[in-house]
Design a protein around this motif. Sequence first.
Motif, PDB file in Angstrom:
ATOM      1  N   ASP A 121      63.820 -65.149  26.665  1.00  0.00           N
ATOM      2  CA  ASP A 121      64.825 -64.921  27.700  1.00  0.00           C
ATOM      3  C   ASP A 121      64.167 -64.631  29.048  1.00  0.00           C
ATOM      4  O   ASP A 121      64.717 -64.953  30.089  1.00  0.00           O
ATOM      5  N   THR A 148      61.668 -72.987  22.589  1.00  0.00           N
ATOM      6  CA  THR A 148      63.096 -73.136  22.853  1.00  0.00           C
ATOM      7  C   THR A 148      63.885 -72.442  21.777  1.00  0.00           C
ATOM      8  O   THR A 148      63.375 -72.051  20.777  1.00  0.00           O
ATOM      9  N   GLY A 150      61.413 -68.138  29.383  1.00  0.00           N
ATOM     10  CA  GLY A 150      61.963 -69.462  29.130  1.00  0.00           C
ATOM     11  C   GLY A 150      62.831 -69.932  30.267  1.00  0.00           C
ATOM     12  O   GLY A 150      62.607 -69.606  31.421  1.00  0.00           O
ATOM     13  N   GLY A 151      63.822 -70.688  29.921  1.00  0.00           N
ATOM     14  CA  GLY A 151      64.738 -71.215  30.914  1.00  0.00           C
ATOM     15  C   GLY A 151      65.954 -71.802  30.241  1.00  0.00           C
ATOM     16  O   GLY A 151      66.239 -71.502  29.088  1.00  0.00           O
ATOM     17  N   ILE A 159      67.882 -68.235  32.113  1.00  0.00           N
ATOM     18  CA  ILE A 159      66.760 -67.292  32.116  1.00  0.00           C
ATOM     19  C   ILE A 159      67.250 -65.925  32.590  1.00  0.00           C
ATOM     20  O   ILE A 159      68.103 -65.814  33.471  1.00  0.00           O
ATOM     21  N   ARG A 160      66.755 -64.892  31.946  1.00  0.00           N
ATOM     22  CA  ARG A 160      67.075 -63.493  32.236  1.00  0.00           C
ATOM     23  C   ARG A 160      68.566 -63.154  32.081  1.00  0.00           C
ATOM     24  O   ARG A 160      69.079 -62.251  32.723  1.00  0.00           O
TER      25      ARG A 160
END
Length: 101
Positions: free
Chosen positions: A32, A101, A35-36, A43-44
């Motif tokens: 999180d 992923t 990543g994206g 993300i976030r």
Amino acid sequence: MAAEAPLSVCEDLREFALDMGLAFQIRDDVLDVIGGAEIGKPIRSDERNEKKTYVTLLGLEKAKKESEFWYELALQKLRSVPFSFENKLEELTRFVVDRKT
């Protein structure tokens, strides 16, 4: 249990599953942050939703190490089980920790 395995084997597999699940969750928290969108969520998103995660509690590097710790523990349990499909479960377990992923 359905295969009538001894109780000790069932318990080892249960502990393997719990350890692998924890490694998965910690890795998910790490992804999180690093990543994206390709991981299936922005993300976030955990941070924006004010969720407590392993990263918020431990920091990114310690969370990565914690995921590895639970991965290794899961493998120890898995390797203690006497059956012939452990290689497939080892592959699944490694995927959990190495996934991007």
